[in-house]
Scaffold this motif. Structure first.
Motif, PDB file in Angstrom:
ATOM      1  N   ALA A 151      -2.351  -2.675  -3.822  1.00 42.36           N
ATOM      2  CA  ALA A 151      -2.466  -2.893  -2.385  1.00 42.36           C
ATOM      3  C   ALA A 151      -3.813  -2.310  -1.960  1.00 42.36           C
ATOM      4  O   ALA A 151      -4.225  -1.265  -2.458  1.00 42.36           O
ATOM      5  CB  ALA A 151      -1.320  -2.206  -1.655  1.00 42.36           C
ATOM      6  N   ARG A 157       1.229  -0.538  -6.673  1.00 44.39           N
ATOM      7  CA  ARG A 157       2.574  -0.946  -6.263  1.00 44.39           C
ATOM      8  C   ARG A 157       3.306  -1.499  -7.474  1.00 44.39           C
ATOM      9  O   ARG A 157       2.698  -2.160  -8.325  1.00 44.39           O
ATOM     10  CB  ARG A 157       2.505  -2.036  -5.173  1.00 44.39           C
ATOM     11  CG  ARG A 157       1.870  -1.562  -3.864  1.00 44.39           C
ATOM     12  CD  ARG A 157       2.755  -0.553  -3.149  1.00 44.39           C
ATOM     13  NE  ARG A 157       2.179  -0.063  -1.907  1.00 44.39           N
ATOM     14  CZ  ARG A 157       1.492   1.082  -1.805  1.00 44.39           C
ATOM     15  NH1 ARG A 157       1.269   1.834  -2.868  1.00 44.39           N
ATOM     16  NH2 ARG A 157       1.031   1.487  -0.638  1.00 44.39           N
ATOM     17  N   TRP A 158       4.612  -1.241  -7.536  1.00 49.16           N
ATOM     18  CA  TRP A 158       5.433  -1.736  -8.644  1.00 49.16           C
ATOM     19  C   TRP A 158       6.442  -2.728  -8.083  1.00 49.16           C
ATOM     20  O   TRP A 158       7.343  -2.355  -7.341  1.00 49.16           O
ATOM     21  CB  TRP A 158       6.133  -0.558  -9.333  1.00 49.16           C
ATOM     22  CG  TRP A 158       6.954  -0.945 -10.533  1.00 49.16           C
ATOM     23  CD1 TRP A 158       6.971  -2.138 -11.179  1.00 49.16           C
ATOM     24  CD2 TRP A 158       7.867  -0.097 -11.236  1.00 49.16           C
ATOM     25  NE1 TRP A 158       7.831  -2.093 -12.240  1.00 49.16           N
ATOM     26  CE2 TRP A 158       8.404  -0.853 -12.303  1.00 49.16           C
ATOM     27  CE3 TRP A 158       8.278   1.234 -11.066  1.00 49.16           C
ATOM     28  CZ2 TRP A 158       9.341  -0.323 -13.183  1.00 49.16           C
ATOM     29  CZ3 TRP A 158       9.205   1.757 -11.949  1.00 49.16           C
ATOM     30  CH2 TRP A 158       9.733   0.982 -13.000  1.00 49.16           C
ATOM     31  N   ASN A 159       6.240  -3.982  -8.410  1.00 57.98           N
ATOM     32  CA  ASN A 159       7.163  -5.019  -7.960  1.00 57.98           C
ATOM     33  C   ASN A 159       8.351  -5.017  -8.913  1.00 57.98           C
ATOM     34  O   ASN A 159       8.365  -5.709  -9.926  1.00 57.98           O
ATOM     35  CB  ASN A 159       6.449  -6.367  -7.933  1.00 57.98           C
ATOM     36  CG  ASN A 159       5.152  -6.273  -7.143  1.00 57.98           C
ATOM     37  OD1 ASN A 159       5.176  -6.073  -5.931  1.00 57.98           O
ATOM     38  ND2 ASN A 159       4.020  -6.345  -7.818  1.00 57.98           N
ATOM     39  N   VAL A 195       9.703  -3.383  -3.744  1.00 55.68           N
ATOM     40  CA  VAL A 195       8.360  -2.953  -4.103  1.00 55.68           C
ATOM     41  C   VAL A 195       8.316  -1.434  -4.053  1.00 55.68           C
ATOM     42  O   VAL A 195       8.597  -0.843  -3.015  1.00 55.68           O
ATOM     43  CB  VAL A 195       7.307  -3.550  -3.148  1.00 55.68           C
ATOM     44  CG1 VAL A 195       5.912  -3.066  -3.527  1.00 55.68           C
ATOM     45  CG2 VAL A 195       7.368  -5.073  -3.158  1.00 55.68           C
ATOM     46  N   ARG A 196       8.003  -0.804  -5.189  1.00 56.52           N
ATOM     47  CA  ARG A 196       8.053   0.656  -5.242  1.00 56.52           C
ATOM     48  C   ARG A 196       6.683   1.296  -5.084  1.00 56.52           C
ATOM     49  O   ARG A 196       5.689   0.807  -5.601  1.00 56.52           O
ATOM     50  CB  ARG A 196       8.686   1.096  -6.556  1.00 56.52           C
ATOM     51  CG  ARG A 196      10.066   0.500  -6.682  1.00 56.52           C
ATOM     52  CD  ARG A 196      10.998   1.240  -7.565  1.00 56.52           C
ATOM     53  NE  ARG A 196      12.293   0.548  -7.461  1.00 56.52           N
ATOM     54  CZ  ARG A 196      13.294   0.717  -8.300  1.00 56.52           C
ATOM     55  NH1 ARG A 196      13.179   1.578  -9.295  1.00 56.52           N
ATOM     56  NH2 ARG A 196      14.415   0.058  -8.130  1.00 56.52           N
ATOM     57  N   LYS A 197       6.678   2.421  -4.356  1.00 56.05           N
ATOM     58  CA  LYS A 197       5.450   3.160  -4.123  1.00 56.05           C
ATOM     59  C   LYS A 197       5.264   4.233  -5.196  1.00 56.05           C
ATOM     60  O   LYS A 197       6.240   4.658  -5.818  1.00 56.05           O
ATOM     61  CB  LYS A 197       5.492   3.792  -2.742  1.00 56.05           C
ATOM     62  CG  LYS A 197       5.438   2.735  -1.652  1.00 56.05           C
ATOM     63  CD  LYS A 197       5.059   3.351  -0.333  1.00 56.05           C
ATOM     64  CE  LYS A 197       4.830   2.257   0.687  1.00 56.05           C
ATOM     65  NZ  LYS A 197       4.687   2.812   2.026  1.00 56.05           N
TER      66      LYS A 197
END
Ligand code: C2E
Ligand code: MG
Ligand code: MG
Ligand code: MG
Length: 291
Positions: A43, A63-65, A71-73
């Motif tokens: 991002a 970001r981890w989709n 979506v993980r921060k």
């Protein structure tokens, strides 16, 4: 009886630990798989000049989709990734992705600078700086468009050799920044010996400046200190215009925060940049100008 109760408690404790351990192992596996399956993305959050409003670049935020759909921060997985070492592979991916983005932007013109967060575990590898150079060389992207962010704690732990490598990278055009300044233990004398272009104030320093005189005094002192070593000050997590106004009068150069723009995917980011620039080019829309 006592033995049974004690044993029971012991078991509960063990169960909780075992579950926590299982979750950690599961996350480690999912992170490695996620990398193979291309589940990560960056991002981009704009960075602006407080004086001119010009967009000077962006920070790339991981970001981890997640396959579960959300979506993980970084706060939910970076520590685990650092603990098991997969952060170095993730960090390599982040560098390659930044290089790919910058290569795409080369043709477009406009905003061309990206700031990348570097984990202390990446810096632990003796070939870190060589990898950075290789990655951007391969993408044919000049280092002048690359900013590396090291946390204050990481920066203070650097060896003389690492500082020399940073200085060489800086000489070749890269921007060197300290992130989260004000939360670690800074060796003030050390600031003088580091090749610093930018210092990013930790959000906790800036959060109350619109409400507290003490907070303002502290930030003003830090700004004066950073000025003294000749680095630019970046304030992040700016959430209202009062904070921005105060920082401007204090002489802070660069800002980042939700009040300007959130982190966005590349397409949204480019749209945002295109529209923001149009507004600045057409001051006729500015009703406050009074002309
Ligand atoms: P950071 O480098 O200090 O990044 C700034 C964080 O502030 C980001 O959180 C950003 O989304 C958030 N932020 C931006 N504007 C505002 C605002 O107005 N208010 C508030 N409250 N927050 C704002 P994010 O994206 O969750 O990242 C958290 C941290 O994770 C980063 O802190 C950085 O330390 C780490 N991180 C992010 N990407 C990477 C990466 O690619 N590699 C490594 N090693 N760490 C990363
Ligand atoms: Mg950062
Ligand atoms: Mg920061
Ligand atoms: Mg941080």
């Amino acid at each position: 009886e006592a033995k049974a109760r004690g044993g029971g408690q012991h078991c509960l404790f063990d169960d909780a630990l075992a579950r926590q351990y299982e979750r950690k192992i599961e996350t480690e596996r999912a992170l490695t798989e996620g990398l193979e399956r291309n589940e990560f993305s960056l991002a981009l959050q704009p960075q602006l000049s407080l004086r001119t409003g010009e967009i000077t670049g962006a920070e790339a935020l991981l970001r981890w989709n997640h396959p579960q759909g959300d979506v993980r921060k970084p706060s939910s997985f970076i520590a685990i990734a650092e603990g098991c070492g997969v952060i170095t592979d993730i960090g390599d991916w982040v560098l390659r992705e930044c290089a790919a983005i910058l290569a795409r932007w080369k043709e477009k013109g406009g905003v061309r600078r990206l700031a990348v967060n570097v984990s202390p575990r990446q810096l632990d590898r003796s070939d870190f700086f060589a990898r950075v150079r290789e990655t951007f060389e391969e993408a044919k992207v000049s280092l002048e468009f690359v900013e590396l962010e090291f946390t204050e704690t990481t920066a203070m732990r650097c060896t003389d050799e690492q500082i020399a490598e940073m200085r060489a990278l800086q000489a070749d055009g890269a921007t060197i920044a300290i992130d989260d300044f004000g939360t670690g233990y800074s060796n003030i004398a050390r600031l003088r010996t580091m090749p610093l272009d930018r210092v990013k104030l930790d959000p906790s320093l800036v959060a109350d400046i619109d409400r507290s005189e003490k907070a303002r005094n502290i930030v003003q002192s830090v700004v004066t200190l950073i000025d003294a070593v000749g680095a630019e000050i970046v304030a992040e997590a700016i959430e209202n215009s009062a904070q921005a106004d105060i920082l401007r009068t204090m002489g802070c150069q660069i800002v980042q925060g939700y009040v300007f723009a959130p982190p966005m995917d590349e397409t949204e980011f480019l749209d945002w940049v295109a529209n923001a620039e149009r507004e600045w080019v057409e001051p006729a829309n500015d009703v406050a100008s009074g002309s």
